[in-house]
Structure formats: structure tokens, C-alpha cells
Write a protein that holds these residues in place. Structure first.
Motif, PDB file in Angstrom:
ATOM      1  N   ALA A   1       0.826  -1.208   0.000  1.00 13.25           N
ATOM      2  CA  ALA A   1       0.000   0.000   0.000  1.00 13.25           C
ATOM      3  C   ALA A   1       0.862   1.261   0.000  1.00 13.25           C
ATOM      4  O   ALA A   1       0.581   2.212  -0.732  1.00 13.25           O
ATOM      5  CB  ALA A   1      -0.940  -0.005   1.205  1.00 13.25           C
ATOM      6  N   LEU A   2       1.916   1.260   0.805  1.00 13.09           N
ATOM      7  CA  LEU A   2       2.806   2.432   0.850  1.00 13.09           C
ATOM      8  C   LEU A   2       3.579   2.605  -0.448  1.00 13.09           C
ATOM      9  O   LEU A   2       3.724   3.721  -0.949  1.00 13.09           O
ATOM     10  CB  LEU A   2       3.785   2.308   2.019  1.00 13.09           C
ATOM     11  N   SER A   3       4.068   1.503  -1.013  1.00 12.82           N
ATOM     12  CA  SER A   3       4.877   1.628  -2.235  1.00 12.82           C
ATOM     13  C   SER A   3       4.041   2.093  -3.418  1.00 12.82           C
ATOM     14  O   SER A   3       4.555   2.756  -4.319  1.00 12.82           O
ATOM     15  CB  SER A   3       5.597   0.315  -2.548  1.00 12.82           C
ATOM     16  N   LYS A   4       2.751   1.804  -3.412  1.00 15.77           N
ATOM     17  CA  LYS A   4       1.869   2.274  -4.485  1.00 15.77           C
ATOM     18  C   LYS A   4       1.700   3.791  -4.458  1.00 15.77           C
ATOM     19  O   LYS A   4       1.289   4.388  -5.443  1.00 15.77           O
ATOM     20  CB  LYS A   4       0.506   1.594  -4.396  1.00 15.77           C
ATOM     21  N   CYS A   5       2.015   4.418  -3.352  1.00 15.94           N
ATOM     22  CA  CYS A   5       1.871   5.871  -3.213  1.00 15.94           C
ATOM     23  C   CYS A   5       3.102   6.634  -3.690  1.00 15.94           C
ATOM     24  O   CYS A   5       3.040   7.848  -3.877  1.00 15.94           O
ATOM     25  CB  CYS A   5       1.616   6.229  -1.746  1.00 15.94           C
TER      26      CYS A   5
ATOM     27  N   PRO B   1       2.984   7.890  -7.888  1.00 17.54           N
ATOM     28  CA  PRO B   1       1.951   8.889  -8.196  1.00 17.54           C
ATOM     29  C   PRO B   1       2.097  10.194  -7.417  1.00 17.54           C
ATOM     30  O   PRO B   1       1.510  11.195  -7.780  1.00 17.54           O
ATOM     31  CB  PRO B   1       0.640   8.202  -7.813  1.00 17.54           C
ATOM     32  N   SER B   2       2.864  10.171  -6.359  1.00 13.98           N
ATOM     33  CA  SER B   2       2.989  11.353  -5.512  1.00 13.98           C
ATOM     34  C   SER B   2       4.458  11.710  -5.285  1.00 13.98           C
ATOM     35  O   SER B   2       4.985  11.543  -4.190  1.00 13.98           O
ATOM     36  CB  SER B   2       2.289  11.097  -4.179  1.00 13.98           C
TER      37      SER B   2
ATOM     38  N   LYS C   1       5.416  13.806  -2.181  1.00 13.08           N
ATOM     39  CA  LYS C   1       5.363  13.144  -0.885  1.00 13.08           C
ATOM     40  C   LYS C   1       6.181  11.852  -0.854  1.00 13.08           C
ATOM     41  O   LYS C   1       6.188  11.162   0.152  1.00 13.08           O
ATOM     42  CB  LYS C   1       3.916  12.822  -0.523  1.00 13.08           C
ATOM     43  N   SER C   2       6.860  11.517  -1.943  1.00 16.58           N
ATOM     44  CA  SER C   2       7.551  10.227  -2.012  1.00 16.58           C
ATOM     45  C   SER C   2       8.621  10.078  -0.935  1.00 16.58           C
ATOM     46  O   SER C   2       8.823   8.982  -0.416  1.00 16.58           O
ATOM     47  CB  SER C   2       8.145   9.984  -3.402  1.00 16.58           C
TER      48      SER C   2
ATOM     49  N   TYR D   1       6.912   8.785   2.135  1.00 12.43           N
ATOM     50  CA  TYR D   1       6.573   7.367   2.033  1.00 12.43           C
ATOM     51  C   TYR D   1       7.821   6.489   2.172  1.00 12.43           C
ATOM     52  O   TYR D   1       7.789   5.456   2.840  1.00 12.43           O
ATOM     53  CB  TYR D   1       5.867   7.071   0.711  1.00 12.43           C
TER      54      TYR D   1
END
Length: 155
Positions: free
Chosen positions: A17-21, A24-25, A28-29, A32
Motif C-alpha cells: 500500500a505504501l509503495s503504491k503511493c 503517483p505522488s 510526498k515520495s 513514504y
């Protein structure tokens, strides 16, 4: 979503779930990546504590580097581990193996529950061994990683 499994380890689903963010962001990477690194640190400390043996200094000193490599900068896919065009990571510092195992588990190479068997016979060896999913080369004498990496590059 429960972020920990019944053994107390941060779950693979949490890392997914965290790596999917991350991609795209991009703004904010970094956040994460730091959260993932903290969770890998937690899993590393827990596995070494339960094993009752391990080199925490060597392991903890490279978690941010491993997190960057495995979750943002390189492409690692446990489903394509035999692809000729895959990225390869060679660990030369064998004492840092517990954090590499925690990173590999977070990246889906094996279940996080396997971390509970660190340094146990027929499970996760004390130093990297190619019998472990995601490990490309055994660790040996320090600095052997460079010559192994050159060999992989030439091959």
C-alpha cells in the motif's frame, strides 16, 4: 487495515500500500520512503531480537539505502526474478543481512513471517545465501561484492 501480522511484523500488504503511493505522488515520495524505512527497521530489530543474535549496527546503518534502492530507484519484481534485464543488488557487507531480508520481505520476495526464522537451520541464513529468494550472490569476505557485481555486469 491491520499493519502487523500475528507475529508482530509489519505485513507485506502494508508495504504494498505504501509503495503504491510513491510514484503517483513525487512530492510526498520522500515521506513514504521514510515510513517504509522505519517499518523495515522495526522488522529488522524484531527479527534479530527473536533470533537472539545478529549485527544490528551493520543492519541498521544501511536501511535508508536499501529502501531507496528497492522501493524507488531500481526495479525489483519477485515475479520476474529470472529476467535477463532485471536489476541486481549484491550485498558485500554480510553482517547487514538481517535488514536486507526485511527489505526483501517488504518487497514481496517472501512472507514477512519468515523473518521469525532468522539464523535458523533451513531458513534465513546468518549471511546472504542464494537459496534465499531475492539473493543474487552469497556474501563472503568483505569487498567481494564488487568483483561479483562486475562479473554480473560483464555476463
Amino acid at each position: 487495515m491491520n499493519i502487523q501480522n500475528e507475529l508482530g511484523y509489519i505485513t507485506k500488504k502494508t508495504f504494498e500500500a505504501l509503495s503504491k503511493c510513491i510514484k503517483p505522488s513525487p512530492i510526498k515520495s520522500d515521506l513514504y520512503i521514510q515510513i517504509i524505512a522505519d517499518f523495515i527497521r522495526f522488522n529488522t530489530i524484531l527479527s534479530v531480537a527473536r533470533a537472539g543474535t545478529g549485527h544490528l549496527g551493520a543492519s541498521l546503518s544501511m536501511i535508508e539505502l536499501l529502501t531507496e534502492i528497492y522501493f524507488r530507484s531500481f526495479e525489483f519484481d519477485p515475479k520476474k526474478k529470472d529476467s535477463k534485464n532485471r536489476d541486481i543488488f549484491i550485498l558485500s557487507k554480510g553482517h547487514g543481512t538481517p535488514s536486507l531480508y526485511a527489505t526483501l520481505a517488504a518487497n514481496g520476495f517472501f512472507e514477512t513471517e519468515e523473518l521469525d526464522y532468522l539464523r535458523r537451520l533451513h531458513h534465513l541464513e546468518g549471511h546472504c545465501d542464494i537459496s534465499t529468494p531475492g539473493i543474487e550472490a552469497n556474501t563472503g569476505s568483505l569487498a567481494m561484492g564488487l568483483s561479483k557485481a562486475v562479473g554480473f555486469a560483464i555476463a
